[in-house]
Design an enzyme around this catalytic site. Structure first.
Site, mmCIF file in Angstrom:
data_model
loop_
_atom_site.group_PDB
_atom_site.id
_atom_site.type_symbol
_atom_site.label_atom_id
_atom_site.label_comp_id
_atom_site.label_asym_id
_atom_site.label_seq_id
_atom_site.Cartn_x
_atom_site.Cartn_y
_atom_site.Cartn_z
ATOM 1 N N ASP A 42 32.071 59.664 39.173
ATOM 2 C CA ASP A 42 33.094 59.814 39.591
ATOM 3 C C ASP A 42 33.805 60.075 40.632
ATOM 4 O O ASP A 42 34.611 59.311 41.444
ATOM 5 C CB ASP A 42 34.771 60.657 38.382
ATOM 6 C CG ASP A 42 35.192 59.722 37.255
ATOM 7 O OD1 ASP A 42 34.520 58.920 37.335
ATOM 8 O OD2 ASP A 42 35.391 59.798 36.608
ATOM 9 N N CYS A 46 33.756 35.361 33.600
ATOM 10 C CA CYS A 46 34.633 35.317 33.055
ATOM 11 C C CYS A 46 35.595 34.136 32.739
ATOM 12 O O CYS A 46 35.667 34.075 30.760
ATOM 13 C CB CYS A 46 35.863 36.350 33.533
ATOM 14 S SG CYS A 46 35.373 38.051 34.053
ATOM 15 N N CYS A 93 38.656 32.772 30.530
ATOM 16 C CA CYS A 93 39.499 33.370 29.239
ATOM 17 C C CYS A 93 40.416 34.321 31.012
ATOM 18 O O CYS A 93 40.362 34.822 31.767
ATOM 19 C CB CYS A 93 38.205 34.553 28.602
ATOM 20 S SG CYS A 93 39.097 35.718 28.192
ATOM 21 N N CYS A 132 42.322 46.576 26.941
ATOM 22 C CA CYS A 132 41.658 45.258 28.214
ATOM 23 C C CYS A 132 40.193 45.395 28.270
ATOM 24 O O CYS A 132 39.914 44.641 27.912
ATOM 25 C CB CYS A 132 42.283 45.244 29.769
ATOM 26 S SG CYS A 132 41.405 46.699 29.937
#
Ligand code: B12
Ligand code: SF4
Ligand code: SF4
Length: 362
Positions: free
Chosen positions: A147, A204, A207, A260
């Site tokens: 991070d 993907c 979609c 999501c």
């Protein structure tokens, strides 16, 4: 993998694929310029020449030649946030459920007595093993990050073949899905000429489930997020009051958001993580809002010390709980909200007043 990762890859930096690097740098700069980073000032840091530190690995780390990207599966057995749940419960993001047995002899399948863990520590420990093994064979410069490094880990992961960047902006691996946390080792070792680097194909297709499901319309276009609207930002990063128009769509999320990813077909068959330190703490799954609300400083410490939730601190968690209580429409929360409305924390007091009005009007 021997260090305990579920998948990994390597990418060259600033050499073979400089065109793609520039595309990424341009995207990142445009994203920041559009105000999509909200109040996350660390994403906007620049070098002395005004170049955004995270727009290219070599901006902040000029000696970087390659990046090793490692991924840890954190999928846990447990419901999805989108599954029906009692209306008096909240949602804590899956990655923050993690724990480990209090002592090595304990039965790991007993999830009622786990000590909280934080993925930063889990990944960094494993990265250090890889780094040590690498340095034994090839003395070089290295930096390990989870991070906090001056780089966009997902852009690196996509180039390293760990997965593709889905329309929800998450890295998705064809076998593992997207319940993956990333860690990187930046090295000064060049990738040998002629080595074919694997880039994962975008699967993907047509979609758009994630974009359609996002309650705050944070996914403004495929692969593009306005982070200032994302519930993960609002509940974890955002200090002060949450913008009023976004409180209702936050629903019952009190820490982060999984929507999501929950709707993503690539997560339907995602394997459950067997990773030590990433076991699900049962108390984190659909926590009762009044349980969270009733936590004093000592209780908060007991349940969240060492967990990613510690980062939000108790008052901000309570701000989020107040909003979730308002969204529940449940009048049993009125007494708690009235107590908070008298709090000396103006942000919590205002959130509680809003929540009371919302309950009264529902
Ligand atoms: C800031 C941040 C956030 C912000 C902003 C998220 C965002 N989309 O940028 C907030 C707080 C909202 C957030 C939320 C979450 N985060 Co976060 N976050 C970060 C952090 C620290 C920086 C991300 C960043 O630089 N964003 C800036 C934007 C521009 O970058 P980007 O979206 O990744 O975009 C790049 C690529 O998408 C690419 N790109 C853009 N468009 C296109 C189009 C195509 C076709 C392609 C191929 C590429 C591409 O170029 C962009 C710029 O280089 C990273 C760690 C790190 N150092 O990278 C973790 C990280 C991205 N977060 C992570 C996680 C787990 C989450 C949450 C799931 C947590 C939760 N449950 O609440 C959510 C997921 C929300 C979501 N749908 O992304 C993981 C993601 C793992 C994965 N499998 O993808 C990371 C990598 C942390 C980690 N060490 O594992 N996060
Ligand atoms: S994490 Fe939640 S709010 Fe953020 S983009 Fe995904 S669905 Fe939207
Ligand atoms: S929900 Fe659909 S569009 Fe969104 S990331 Fe998953 S596969 Fe891609």
């Amino acid at each position: 993998m021997e260090a305990g990762f579920d998948t990994a890859g390597v990418t060259a930096v600033g050499t073979s694929d400089s065109n793609a690097d520039q595309v990424d740098a341009g995207r990142f700069a445009a994203w920041v310029a559009a105000g999509r980073a909200g109040e996350m000032e660390y994403l906007k840091r620049r070098d002395d020449e005004g170049v955004l530190l995270r727009s290219g690995v070599q901006v902040a780390i000029p000696w970087a030649q390659s990046v090793i990207v490692c991924a840890l599966n954190y999928n846990a057995p447990g419901p999805l946030s989108i599954a029906p749940a009692p209306s008096d419960t909240g949602w804590i993001a899956r990655y923050a459920w993690s724990g480990r047995p209090a002592n090595a002899d304990a039965d790991a399948s007993q999830s009622d007595d786990l000590v909280p863990t934080d993925y930063h520590d889990q990944l960094l420990g494993r990265l250090r093993h890889v780094e040590a093994a690498l340095l034994e064979c090839f003395p070089c410069e290295t930096r390990c990050y989870v991070d906090t490094g001056p780089l966009v880990e997902r852009a690196m992961a996509a180039k390293a073949g760990v997965g593709w960047i889905g329309k929800n902006t998450c890295v998705i691996n064809q076998e593992l899905g997207s319940w993956l946390l990333l860690g990187v080792i930046v090295t000064s070792l060049p990738v040998a000429k002629g080595v074919e680097l694997q880039i994962a194909a975008d699967r993907c297709g047509s979609c758009t489930r994630c974009i359609d499901a996002c309650p705050t319309d944070a996914l403004v276009a495929p692969h593009q997020m306005d982070a200032s609207r994302c519930i993960a930002y609002l509940t974890i990063e955002k200090k002060g009051p949450i913008p009023e128009d976004l409180r209702e769509p936050i629903g019952r999320q009190v820490f982060g958001c999984d929507i999501c990813q929950d709707v993503c077909p690539w997560n339907r068959r995602a394997p459950i993580s067997a990773n030590e330190g990433m076991l699900a703490r049962s108390q984190m799954v659909n926590p009762a809002l009044d349980w969270l609300a009733g936590m004093d400083a000592a209780e908060f410490k007991r349940w969240f010390k060492g967990s990613p939730v510690e980062r939000t601190r108790r008052k901000r968690l309570h701000r989020n709980v107040a909003i979730a209580m308002g969204n529940s429409g449940d009048r049993r929360f009125t007494a708690q909200l009235e107590a908070w409305a008298a709090s000396d924390d103006p942000v919590l007091a205002e959130a509680a007043e809003w929540a009371t009005r919302r309950i009264n009007s529902s």
